[in-house]
Motif scaffolding. Structure first.
Motif, PDB file in Angstrom:
ATOM      1  N   ARG A 183       0.826  -1.198   0.000  1.00 14.50           N
ATOM      2  CA  ARG A 183       0.000   0.000   0.000  1.00 14.50           C
ATOM      3  C   ARG A 183       0.869   1.259   0.000  1.00 14.50           C
ATOM      4  NH1 ARG A 183      -2.751  -1.304   3.930  1.00 14.50           N
ATOM      5  NH2 ARG A 183      -1.784  -0.100   5.597  1.00 14.50           N
ATOM      6  N   MET A 184       1.938   1.238   0.794  1.00 24.12           N
ATOM      7  CA  MET A 184       2.844   2.386   0.822  1.00 24.12           C
ATOM      8  C   MET A 184       3.518   2.570  -0.538  1.00 24.12           C
ATOM      9  SD  MET A 184       4.563   1.764   4.573  1.00 24.12           S
ATOM     10  CE  MET A 184       5.778   3.059   4.350  1.00 24.12           C
ATOM     11  N   ARG A 185       3.929   1.453  -1.176  1.00 23.50           N
ATOM     12  CA  ARG A 185       4.565   1.552  -2.489  1.00 23.50           C
ATOM     13  C   ARG A 185       3.596   2.123  -3.517  1.00 23.50           C
ATOM     14  NH1 ARG A 185       5.471  -3.325  -2.982  1.00 23.50           N
ATOM     15  NH2 ARG A 185       7.493  -3.375  -1.947  1.00 23.50           N
ATOM     16  N   ALA A 186       2.331   1.622  -3.503  1.00 27.48           N
ATOM     17  CA  ALA A 186       1.331   2.129  -4.444  1.00 27.48           C
ATOM     18  C   ALA A 186       1.077   3.622  -4.222  1.00 27.48           C
ATOM     19  CB  ALA A 186       0.027   1.333  -4.302  1.00 27.48           C
ATOM     20  N   GLU A 187       1.043   4.035  -2.966  1.00 26.69           N
ATOM     21  CA  GLU A 187       0.819   5.447  -2.670  1.00 26.69           C
ATOM     22  C   GLU A 187       1.975   6.298  -3.169  1.00 26.69           C
ATOM     23  OE1 GLU A 187      -0.037   8.306   1.229  1.00 26.69           O
ATOM     24  OE2 GLU A 187      -0.001   6.123   1.439  1.00 26.69           O
ATOM     25  N   ARG A 188       3.202   5.807  -2.960  1.00 27.68           N
ATOM     26  CA  ARG A 188       4.368   6.570  -3.439  1.00 27.68           C
ATOM     27  C   ARG A 188       4.395   6.612  -4.970  1.00 27.68           C
ATOM     28  NH1 ARG A 188       3.753   7.450   0.963  1.00 27.68           N
ATOM     29  NH2 ARG A 188       5.237   7.534   2.705  1.00 27.68           N
ATOM     30  N   GLU A 189       4.021   5.499  -5.628  1.00 25.37           N
ATOM     31  CA  GLU A 189       3.985   5.497  -7.087  1.00 25.37           C
ATOM     32  C   GLU A 189       2.927   6.466  -7.598  1.00 25.37           C
ATOM     33  OE1 GLU A 189       3.379   1.449  -8.108  1.00 25.37           O
ATOM     34  OE2 GLU A 189       5.484   0.865  -7.808  1.00 25.37           O
ATOM     35  N   ARG A 190       1.774   6.520  -6.911  1.00 30.59           N
ATOM     36  CA  ARG A 190       0.734   7.462  -7.313  1.00 30.59           C
ATOM     37  C   ARG A 190       1.227   8.904  -7.165  1.00 30.59           C
ATOM     38  NH1 ARG A 190      -2.499  10.472  -4.672  1.00 30.59           N
ATOM     39  NH2 ARG A 190      -1.980   9.494  -2.679  1.00 30.59           N
ATOM     40  N   GLU A 191       1.906   9.191  -6.044  1.00 31.92           N
ATOM     41  CA  GLU A 191       2.448  10.535  -5.846  1.00 31.92           C
ATOM     42  C   GLU A 191       3.488  10.861  -6.917  1.00 31.92           C
ATOM     43  OE1 GLU A 191       3.970  10.619  -1.920  1.00 31.92           O
ATOM     44  OE2 GLU A 191       1.999  10.625  -0.939  1.00 31.92           O
ATOM     45  N   ALA A 192       4.328   9.863  -7.269  1.00 35.96           N
ATOM     46  CA  ALA A 192       5.332  10.096  -8.313  1.00 35.96           C
ATOM     47  C   ALA A 192       4.665  10.368  -9.659  1.00 35.96           C
ATOM     48  CB  ALA A 192       6.261   8.888  -8.416  1.00 35.96           C
ATOM     49  N   ALA A 193       3.592   9.594  -9.972  1.00 37.79           N
ATOM     50  CA  ALA A 193       2.873   9.828 -11.231  1.00 37.79           C
ATOM     51  C   ALA A 193       2.250  11.219 -11.251  1.00 37.79           C
ATOM     52  CB  ALA A 193       1.805   8.752 -11.418  1.00 37.79           C
ATOM     53  N   ASP A 194       1.687  11.639 -10.116  1.00 35.16           N
ATOM     54  CA  ASP A 194       1.120  12.986 -10.041  1.00 35.16           C
ATOM     55  C   ASP A 194       2.190  14.048 -10.259  1.00 35.16           C
ATOM     56  OD1 ASP A 194      -1.337  11.881  -9.560  1.00 35.16           O
ATOM     57  OD2 ASP A 194      -1.275  12.151  -7.381  1.00 35.16           O
TER      58      ASP A 194
END
Length: 294
Positions: A183-194
């Protein structure tokens, strides 16, 4: 001789009784004198003590500050995010009578077991009233103080004073770690995509602004060039007109010379004309001048 024989065993017995009635309390401990399980004497100061031989017994307890690492405990904070908590307690026996009545012959082992249950209950109560972010934060001193105070009140009935309680580990259960990390990795990837999307948008705006600026500058430069070219042509025409007005023949002659210079350049286009063409008017004149010079 018979008296000596009789008095010697009596003296030995009396000495043994005297020695068995004396006990020593170390500065690191406290002692209770019990008679048939009842407390007859409390010895809290180091030094010699006395008891009735064979009837009374001495029970010693550690007077130092003792430690108690608690067993790992799973708690559920307010946000239902389960955590595994380890704690470390510092405690001391302060009331020997209450301690003896509470733990009986089990002594410190029984006290540790009961104190472990008290501290675990206090941990559950305190940590269950706050979100997991407060438990996992760097500053957990207020929570540890609450646990200590609650455990101190509960342990007072055992004759124990809880001096301090420290949380040594607060982690997620093993079965939740993988899901939490994912979940933390997905959240960081989402922030990176943003962030990449915002960066691409900003870059597009910069490129659009730069392209618009280039078009504007180019258009302005062409405009200025056309104005300057028009002004130059106008000035040239004015000069040509003025020259023509002064001497039309000379003007025609100079223009013919320019035409000859341009048409007779090496690798220029071929010219096809009649022998009596106007083109040859000044050309014959120039040839005649050259023949005369020779």
């Amino acid at each position: 001789m018979s008296k000596i024989t009789f008095l010697l065993p009596v003296a030995v017995i009396a000495g043994a009784l005297a020695l068995s009635s004396i006990f020593v309390v170390d500065e690191r401990e406290k002692a209770l004198v019990l008679q048939f399980g009842q407390v007859k004497q409390i010895k809290t100061e180091p030094g010699l003590g006395f008891k009735v031989p064979f009837i009374q017994e001495v029970v010693r307890y550690d007077d130092r500050i003792l430690s108690l690492p608690t067993r790992p405990l799973e708690v559920t904070p307010l946000d239902d995010r389960r955590l595994v908590v380890d704690a470390f307690a510092r405690w001391r026996i302060v009331d020997l009578v209450n301690f003896r009545e509470a733990v009986g012959v089990g002594g410190e082992a029984t006290a540790k077991s009961r104190l472990d249950s008290i501290i675990n209950a206090a941990i559950r109560e305190v940590l269950g009233s706050v979100p997991s972010t407060s438990v996992l934060s760097a500053d957990r001193t207020p929570l540890m103080n609450q646990i200590r105070d609650l455990a101190k009140r509960e342990a007072a009935s055992l004759g124990i004073d809880v001096i301090d309680v420290r949380l040594t580990r607060t982690d997620l259960p093993d079965q939740n770690l993988a899901a939490t990390y994912a979940r933390m990795r997905a959240e960081r990837e989402r922030e990176a995509a943003d962030e990449r999307a915002r960066g691409g948008e900003a870059a597009q705006r910069v490129r659009a602004t730069a392209d618009r600026t280039v078009v504007e500058l180019t258009s302005e430069a062409r405009k200025q060039a056309e104005i300057i070219r028009g002004e130059a042509d106008a000035e040239a025409n004015r000069i040509y007109a003025e020259a023509y007005n002064r001497d039309a023949g000379f003007f025609a002659f100079t223009r013919a010379l320019q035409f000859y210079a341009e048409s007779m350049k090496p690798n220029s286009s071929s010219l096809v004309t009649q022998p009596d063409s106007v083109y040859f008017d000044y050309n014959r004149f120039l040839q005649s001048i050259g023949d005369t010079a020779q």
